[in-house]
Design an enzyme around this catalytic site. Sequence first.
Site, PDB file in Angstrom:
ATOM      1  N   GLY A 187      60.505  13.388  37.259  1.00  0.00           N
ATOM      2  CA  GLY A 187      60.283  11.951  37.437  1.00  0.00           C
ATOM      3  C   GLY A 187      58.808  11.652  37.402  1.00  0.00           C
ATOM      4  O   GLY A 187      57.978  12.565  37.233  1.00  0.00           O
ATOM      5  N   ARG A 244      61.760   9.056  28.127  1.00  0.00           N
ATOM      6  CA  ARG A 244      61.658  10.403  27.539  1.00  0.00           C
ATOM      7  C   ARG A 244      63.051  10.972  27.298  1.00  0.00           C
ATOM      8  O   ARG A 244      64.024  10.486  27.879  1.00  0.00           O
ATOM      9  CB  ARG A 244      60.907  11.317  28.536  1.00  0.00           C
ATOM     10  CG  ARG A 244      59.532  10.805  28.889  1.00  0.00           C
ATOM     11  CD  ARG A 244      59.229  10.992  30.392  1.00  0.00           C
ATOM     12  NE  ARG A 244      58.001  10.250  30.743  1.00  0.00           N
ATOM     13  CZ  ARG A 244      56.785  10.732  30.592  1.00  0.00           C
ATOM     14  NH1 ARG A 244      56.626  11.967  30.171  1.00  0.00           N
ATOM     15  NH2 ARG A 244      55.733   9.999  30.890  1.00  0.00           N
ATOM     16  N   ASP A 270      60.687  16.673  28.912  1.00  0.00           N
ATOM     17  CA  ASP A 270      60.202  15.520  29.693  1.00  0.00           C
ATOM     18  C   ASP A 270      58.911  14.971  29.086  1.00  0.00           C
ATOM     19  O   ASP A 270      58.425  13.926  29.519  1.00  0.00           O
ATOM     20  CB  ASP A 270      60.002  15.892  31.168  1.00  0.00           C
ATOM     21  CG  ASP A 270      59.138  17.124  31.349  1.00  0.00           C
ATOM     22  OD1 ASP A 270      59.491  18.179  30.798  1.00  0.00           O
ATOM     23  OD2 ASP A 270      58.107  17.038  32.030  1.00  0.00           O
ATOM     24  N   ASN A 271      58.363  15.661  28.101  1.00  0.00           N
ATOM     25  CA  ASN A 271      57.164  15.157  27.430  1.00  0.00           C
ATOM     26  C   ASN A 271      57.480  14.725  25.996  1.00  0.00           C
ATOM     27  O   ASN A 271      56.596  14.702  25.143  1.00  0.00           O
ATOM     28  CB  ASN A 271      56.067  16.233  27.406  1.00  0.00           C
ATOM     29  CG  ASN A 271      55.514  16.505  28.800  1.00  0.00           C
ATOM     30  OD1 ASN A 271      55.641  15.675  29.695  1.00  0.00           O
ATOM     31  ND2 ASN A 271      54.913  17.661  28.985  1.00  0.00           N
ATOM     32  N   ASP A 292      52.008  12.140  26.977  1.00  0.00           N
ATOM     33  CA  ASP A 292      51.569  13.101  27.995  1.00  0.00           C
ATOM     34  C   ASP A 292      50.569  14.119  27.426  1.00  0.00           C
ATOM     35  O   ASP A 292      50.905  15.285  27.159  1.00  0.00           O
ATOM     36  CB  ASP A 292      52.760  13.820  28.644  1.00  0.00           C
ATOM     37  CG  ASP A 292      53.397  12.962  29.716  1.00  0.00           C
ATOM     38  OD1 ASP A 292      53.055  11.750  29.779  1.00  0.00           O
ATOM     39  OD2 ASP A 292      54.225  13.467  30.491  1.00  0.00           O
TER      40      ASP A 292
HETATM   41  P1  AMP Z   1      53.575  17.512  33.113  1.00  0.00           P
HETATM   42  O1  AMP Z   1      53.691  18.988  32.905  1.00  0.00           O
HETATM   43  O2  AMP Z   1      52.182  17.040  33.418  1.00  0.00           O
HETATM   44  O3  AMP Z   1      54.212  16.725  32.016  1.00  0.00           O
HETATM   45  O4  AMP Z   1      54.379  17.167  34.443  1.00  0.00           O
HETATM   46  C1  AMP Z   1      55.679  17.640  34.731  1.00  0.00           C
HETATM   47  C2  AMP Z   1      56.201  16.974  35.983  1.00  0.00           C
HETATM   48  O5  AMP Z   1      55.340  17.241  37.084  1.00  0.00           O
HETATM   49  C3  AMP Z   1      56.292  15.462  35.906  1.00  0.00           C
HETATM   50  O6  AMP Z   1      57.407  15.057  36.655  1.00  0.00           O
HETATM   51  C4  AMP Z   1      55.010  15.013  36.543  1.00  0.00           C
HETATM   52  O7  AMP Z   1      55.111  13.725  37.068  1.00  0.00           O
HETATM   53  C5  AMP Z   1      54.834  16.045  37.621  1.00  0.00           C
HETATM   54  N1  AMP Z   1      53.418  16.237  37.987  1.00  0.00           N
HETATM   55  C6  AMP Z   1      52.455  16.843  37.258  1.00  0.00           C
HETATM   56  N2  AMP Z   1      51.284  16.851  37.921  1.00  0.00           N
HETATM   57  C7  AMP Z   1      51.505  16.237  39.102  1.00  0.00           C
HETATM   58  C8  AMP Z   1      50.705  15.931  40.240  1.00  0.00           C
HETATM   59  N3  AMP Z   1      49.415  16.268  40.307  1.00  0.00           N
HETATM   60  N4  AMP Z   1      51.289  15.286  41.267  1.00  0.00           N
HETATM   61  C9  AMP Z   1      52.575  14.953  41.225  1.00  0.00           C
HETATM   62  N5  AMP Z   1      53.390  15.212  40.206  1.00  0.00           N
HETATM   63  C10 AMP Z   1      52.875  15.848  39.153  1.00  0.00           C
HETATM   64 MG    MG Z   2      54.767  15.058  31.571  1.00  0.00          MG
END
Ligand code: AMP
Ligand code: MG
Length: 494
Positions: free
Chosen positions: A99, A192, A261-262, A271
């Site tokens: 999420g 997504r 999710d991306n 992302d």
């Molecule tokens: P990502 O790999 O950046 O696409 O993120 C994957 C998941 O982790 C998504 O649900 C993001 O919202 C969550 N996420 C990534 N970095 C953070 C963070 N620093 N704080 C909270 N959620 C994060």
């Molecule tokens: Mg992401």
Amino acid sequence: MLNRTDSVQAVDLGLTWDNAFERLGEGFFTRLAPLPLRGEAYWVARSAAMARELGLADDWWQVQGALPAVSGGQPLAGSAPLASVYGGHQFGAWAGQLGDGRAILLGEVRTPGGGSQELQLKGSGLTPYSRMGDGRAVLRSSIREFLCSEAMHALGVPTTRALCVTGSDEPVRRERLETAAVVLRAAPSFIRFGHFEHFCHSGRHEALRTLADFVIARFYPDCRDASNPYAALLGAVTQRTAALLAQWQALGFMHGVMNTDNMSILGLTIDYGPFQFMDGFDPARICNHSDHLGRYAYQRQPEIAHWNLFALGQALLPLIRQPDAALAVLQPFPALFSAELDRRMALKLGLPQASDGSRQLVQALLELLTRERTDWTIFWRRLAQQVAGDLRQPVMDLFHDRAAIDRLLLQYQELLAQSNRAQTADLMLKINPGLVLRNHLAEQAIALARQHDFSMVQSLHDALQRPFDEQPEHADWCNFPPDWASQIQISCSS
Ligand code: AMP
Ligand code: MG
């Protein structure tokens, strides 16, 4: 409802809001306001092009309260902030519920062009989906996302956009201590593949249908009339994704974290994390330092996109109902991708259409570029300049194996024999950029920004708006990466 900024007056930027995603209902999100940056917020950079797209005045950022409004410190009049729930496959494994863990959807605004854009604040604090994260984004990754998304748009690649970056001295711990920043980003939708996966795999098939109907009605209206609208949706997403991947490959762009999710349901680049533009051409290049198995290496991106589309197909199956119908629209992906890549590679050679001759030449060129690790962007740009001005030497100079490039250039000349030279050159200079956001350029801008000197972020952004123009004042930025560039390691941490 948790509203951290209720007591503060809303800032009116004169936007016209119409928050369609919010109307999907409570099962799709949690309402909550952004969490202000700690410490005094400051501007890092702004995109004038995106401001115009949204219909904002040139001096929108000077409006009273604009800075706190885009950094999460004050509500925007008309917004209805929320964090959406989705799931996803990360590095090939089902990760369960994810999420918006650090992004908040402010709502959707109508644009003067007749379209609409959702606005998100990324890095705006904890949400119910933050899991182990802190809800923040660091200055480094926020600058990278801002610069690259706006640069990709200028290159003609479907992408989310960004209006601005703000920061503060709030400390954020990653591999080292960094500071917090917020990107205000925009897209017609941030939905997504993972949104569909979440509702399928948690057994909420009515919500799955609501979501699919929403996406079809708003973005794929032609699918409504198909005999199986949900299979048609999957087919349309397959086509857009194939076209997007062909653009990435032709530009030498690596996303780095192609988890489901991306992946945007609109076929947008979304992302921006450990992405990279190819320097010396290496098909096996892995730009994400955390990707130990090379799942997201440059040459694997198309097959991973296809894999991700199967995950989307699986998620849509309760609606499509017939596995054969899903397979029928998924299977054309490799052919769609190849045809579009062939077309784009022919265009890079200045040929309006691919032919056996162009395919053969591209294949031979790629082999030589791989063998010599020739700089991708500079090779294609010099080739375009050669056609424009008949300068053979700068291309030759890129290679040790002079005989090999000489042979290929002769072959190329024969292919171009029937073409109008000026038109060919014109075509080539509009598809082979002179300037892309290489890692070392972003690193230089970030290093200065850490000292509160944001001049390079802004000037790099401005130059990246004109990637196809000759920019002698920025010759350095269009040149080979320095030796230290190969030592840059970009991980998932952002
Ligand atoms: P990502 O790999 O950046 O696409 O993120 C994957 C998941 O982790 C998504 O649900 C993001 O919202 C969550 N996420 C990534 N970095 C953070 C963070 N620093 N704080 C909270 N959620 C994060
Ligand atoms: Mg992401």
